[in-house]
Design a protein around this motif. Structure first.
Motif, mmCIF file in Angstrom:
data_model
loop_
_atom_site.group_PDB
_atom_site.id
_atom_site.type_symbol
_atom_site.label_atom_id
_atom_site.label_comp_id
_atom_site.label_asym_id
_atom_site.label_seq_id
_atom_site.Cartn_x
_atom_site.Cartn_y
_atom_site.Cartn_z
ATOM 1 N N GLN A 12 0.865 -1.174 -0.021
ATOM 2 C CA GLN A 12 0.016 -0.102 -0.137
ATOM 3 C C GLN A 12 0.828 1.274 -0.093
ATOM 4 N N VAL A 13 1.703 1.492 0.851
ATOM 5 C CA VAL A 13 2.604 2.484 1.075
ATOM 6 C C VAL A 13 3.456 2.828 -0.322
ATOM 7 N N LEU A 35 13.868 -8.180 -4.399
ATOM 8 C CA LEU A 35 14.625 -7.973 -3.324
ATOM 9 C C LEU A 35 13.955 -8.350 -2.125
ATOM 10 N N ASP A 36 14.123 -9.536 -1.588
ATOM 11 C CA ASP A 36 13.799 -10.032 -0.260
ATOM 12 C C ASP A 36 14.675 -9.604 0.756
ATOM 13 N N ILE A 37 14.302 -8.800 1.658
ATOM 14 C CA ILE A 37 15.070 -8.185 2.531
ATOM 15 C C ILE A 37 15.680 -9.037 3.522
ATOM 16 N N THR A 62 2.435 -7.084 7.911
ATOM 17 C CA THR A 62 1.364 -6.120 8.639
ATOM 18 C C THR A 62 0.235 -6.809 9.135
ATOM 19 N N LEU A 99 9.577 2.815 7.965
ATOM 20 C CA LEU A 99 8.136 3.051 8.285
ATOM 21 C C LEU A 99 7.809 2.138 9.639
ATOM 22 N N SER A 101 5.076 2.120 13.503
ATOM 23 C CA SER A 101 3.550 2.125 13.639
ATOM 24 C C SER A 101 3.274 2.839 15.081
ATOM 25 N N THR A 149 3.546 6.009 11.899
ATOM 26 C CA THR A 149 2.290 6.522 11.179
ATOM 27 C C THR A 149 1.045 5.554 11.738
ATOM 28 N N TRP A 151 -2.969 3.758 11.325
ATOM 29 C CA TRP A 151 -4.375 3.492 10.606
ATOM 30 C C TRP A 151 -4.107 4.006 8.947
HETATM 31 N N1 LIG Z 1 -0.809 -0.357 7.211
HETATM 32 C C1 LIG Z 1 -0.914 0.349 8.102
HETATM 33 O O1 LIG Z 1 -1.870 0.985 8.733
HETATM 34 C C2 LIG Z 1 0.338 1.009 8.954
HETATM 35 C C3 LIG Z 1 1.544 0.457 8.295
HETATM 36 N N2 LIG Z 1 2.788 0.686 8.685
HETATM 37 C C4 LIG Z 1 4.088 0.284 8.247
HETATM 38 O O2 LIG Z 1 4.237 0.837 6.840
HETATM 39 C C5 LIG Z 1 4.959 -0.377 6.326
HETATM 40 C C6 LIG Z 1 4.003 -0.453 4.905
HETATM 41 O O3 LIG Z 1 2.807 -1.045 5.297
HETATM 42 P P1 LIG Z 1 1.706 -1.354 4.094
HETATM 43 O O4 LIG Z 1 2.167 -0.787 2.910
HETATM 44 O O5 LIG Z 1 0.519 -0.915 4.590
HETATM 45 O O6 LIG Z 1 1.874 -2.939 4.174
HETATM 46 P P2 LIG Z 1 1.383 -3.828 2.994
HETATM 47 O O7 LIG Z 1 1.100 -5.046 3.840
HETATM 48 O O8 LIG Z 1 0.369 -3.190 2.023
HETATM 49 O O9 LIG Z 1 2.771 -4.091 2.138
HETATM 50 C C7 LIG Z 1 3.978 -4.634 2.652
HETATM 51 C C8 LIG Z 1 4.840 -4.964 1.493
HETATM 52 O O10 LIG Z 1 5.984 -5.851 2.038
HETATM 53 C C9 LIG Z 1 6.176 -6.681 1.191
HETATM 54 N N3 LIG Z 1 7.345 -7.884 1.813
HETATM 55 C C10 LIG Z 1 6.839 -8.840 2.622
HETATM 56 N N4 LIG Z 1 7.769 -9.586 2.912
HETATM 57 C C11 LIG Z 1 8.977 -9.030 2.266
HETATM 58 C C12 LIG Z 1 10.288 -9.284 2.035
HETATM 59 N N5 LIG Z 1 10.893 -10.398 2.734
HETATM 60 N N6 LIG Z 1 11.227 -8.644 1.479
HETATM 61 C C13 LIG Z 1 10.534 -7.450 0.921
HETATM 62 N N7 LIG Z 1 9.487 -7.405 1.092
HETATM 63 C C14 LIG Z 1 8.340 -7.851 1.516
HETATM 64 C C15 LIG Z 1 4.990 -7.355 0.721
HETATM 65 O O11 LIG Z 1 5.234 -8.081 -0.278
HETATM 66 P P3 LIG Z 1 4.409 -9.101 -1.042
HETATM 67 O O12 LIG Z 1 3.127 -8.187 -1.746
HETATM 68 O O13 LIG Z 1 5.100 -9.813 -2.131
HETATM 69 O O14 LIG Z 1 3.783 -9.771 0.038
HETATM 70 C C16 LIG Z 1 4.040 -6.100 0.499
HETATM 71 O O15 LIG Z 1 4.068 -5.734 -0.721
HETATM 72 C C17 LIG Z 1 5.074 -1.382 6.927
HETATM 73 O O16 LIG Z 1 6.384 -1.226 7.688
HETATM 74 C C18 LIG Z 1 4.113 -1.157 8.292
HETATM 75 O O17 LIG Z 1 4.407 -1.934 9.389
HETATM 76 C C19 LIG Z 1 2.747 1.600 9.845
HETATM 77 C C20 LIG Z 1 1.672 2.077 10.373
HETATM 78 C C21 LIG Z 1 0.301 1.888 10.070
#
Ligand SMILES: NC(=O)C1=CN([C@@H]2O[C@H](COP(=O)(O)OP(=O)(O)OC[C@H]3O[C@@H](n4cnc5c(N)ncnc54)[C@H](OP(=O)(O)O)[C@@H]3O)[C@@H](O)[C@H]2O)C=CC1
Ligand SMILES: Cc1cn([C@H]2C[C@H](O)[C@@H](COP(=O)(O)OP(=O)(O)O[C@H]3O[C@@H](C)C(=O)[C@@H](O)[C@H]3O)O2)c(=O)[nH]c1=O
Length: 289
Positions: A12-13, A35-37, A62, A99, A101, A149, A151
């Motif tokens: 999402q972000v 890139l699998d971190i 998440t 990022l 939470s 950040t 919600w």
């Molecule tokens: N959503 C929220 O309300 C909030 C989010 N955050 C933080 O913001 C960040 C982004 O959140 P958001 O965009 O909502 O999360 P999403 O779940 O939408 O996206 C997370 C992404 O991380 C990727 N990912 C998972 N495993 C790995 C890996 N091993 N290596 C690389 N990438 C990986 C996923 O890939 P794949 O698509 O392949 O699974 C996915 O695209 C997170 O750190 C979250 O903790 C903070 C506060 C609020």
């Protein structure tokens, strides 16, 4: 200008960053397939391929409830992988924006949390995020900047607003918790904030960013229903009733109050009221059809 790397391309972000990205930046958006971190070696290879000036880590585990039982996976990504990423960025002098939470806080405070307030997470997800923060700051050699950040929602990926709209369209009665308070935040506004933040020459180690105002998940759902109905996204307002956290019975404990004090971010970008940003996102969803 040197390129920027965004990690977590399909999330999402990351989508919100792409949608708000100023044209002047050259940005590589890499998904887990590139890139699998969790692989330190892969991080090193990617960072050595191009002369990045900045890395934005928009990846993360998440699933808050699943993390209670699948905590190893949550810690592997939100803590250990972040530690490795910060180490590689620190060693190369690359700035890392990471990022985190509102769920790092326990919610026992009754005023918005400031960046310097001490976290005390209630859930495994919150704990994994806090450990990630600490590691990012420790191993980043002064190059790490944490953005907490809360919600988040947007037209992209999975989020509360999209879940609510799906359930509301099924016209079933919906129960939503009314004793957890915080701030809904548009991921698009977060994206705009991050693009402004990268221009700050000497950033603070931790920033708080959310939209303005405080509400409960129930009131948030009610506003989604009212605004979506007004915009024609719903034929009628949803049948909503408030319930307690205990009655809802989620697997993960969540803070009772997790509003963030983002006065320190005001000089970078002034935030907007959460209700106004919600309408903007619903309008985008209405346009998509
Ligand atoms: N959503 C929220 O309300 C909030 C989010 N955050 C933080 O913001 C960040 C982004 O959140 P958001 O965009 O909502 O999360 P999403 O779940 O939408 O996206 C997370 C992404 O991380 C990727 N990912 C998972 N495993 C790995 C890996 N091993 N290596 C690389 N990438 C990986 C996923 O890939 P794949 O698509 O392949 O699974 C996915 O695209 C997170 O750190 C979250 O903790 C903070 C506060 C609020
Ligand atoms: C779907 C649903 C949820 N809820 C409750 C459960 C929970 O207390 C609250 C929000 O539920 P969700 O599962 O959508 O959201 P949740 O996973 O709690 O959201 C969190 O995600 C992580 C990644 C964060 O970092 C947080 O800032 C926050 O956004 O609403 C209801 O009461 N009724 C419902 O029908």
């Amino acid at each position: 200008m040197k390129p920027i790397l965004v990690i977590g391309r399909h999330g999402q972000v990351s989508h919100a960053l792409k949608a708000t990205q100023p044209d002047c930046y050259q940005v590589d958006y890499l998904g887990r397939e590139a890139l699998d971190i969790r692989s330190s070696l892969k991080i090193a290879q990617v960072l050595d391929q191009r002369d990045y000036r900045l890395v934005i880590n928009a990846s993360g585990y998440t699933q808050v409830d699943a993390a209670e039982t699948d905590s190893q996976a949550a810690f592997a990504l939100n803590h250990l992988a972040v530690k490795a990423l910060a180490g590689h960025c620190g060693k190369r002098g690359i700035r890392l924006i990471h990022l985190s939470s509102d769920y790092v806080f326990d919610g026992r405070q009754n005023k918005p949390y400031r960046p310097e307030d001490t976290p005390n997470p209630l859930s495994r997800y919150g704990e994994s995020k806090w450990r990630g923060e600490l590691a990012a700051l420790e191993y980043g050699q002064g190059h790490t900047c944490i953005v907490r950040t809360s919600w988040l929602y947007s037209p992209f990926g999975h989020n509360f607003v999209k879940t609510m709209l799906t359930l509301m369209r099924q016209c079933k009665p919906l129960k939503v918790v009314d004793d957890q308070w915080g701030t809904p935040t548009s991921a698009l506004a977060l994206g705009q904030f991050i693009w402004q933040l990268i221009q700050v020459i000497k950033p603070e180690p931790i920033y708080h960013w959310s939209d303005l105002g405080v509400t409960s998940w129930y009131e948030f759902a009610r506003q989604v229903s009212d605004s979506a109905n007004a915009l024609g996204l719903l034929d009628e307002p949803a049948n909503l009733s408030p319930i307690s956290t205990q009655e809802y019975g989620a697997a993960a404990p969540r803070p009772h109050y997790s509003a963030l004090d983002n006065s320190g971010s005001k000089g970078i970008l002034p935030a907007k009221r959460w209700q106004d940003n919600l309408i903007q996102v619903l309008q985008l969803l209405a346009k998509e059809g």
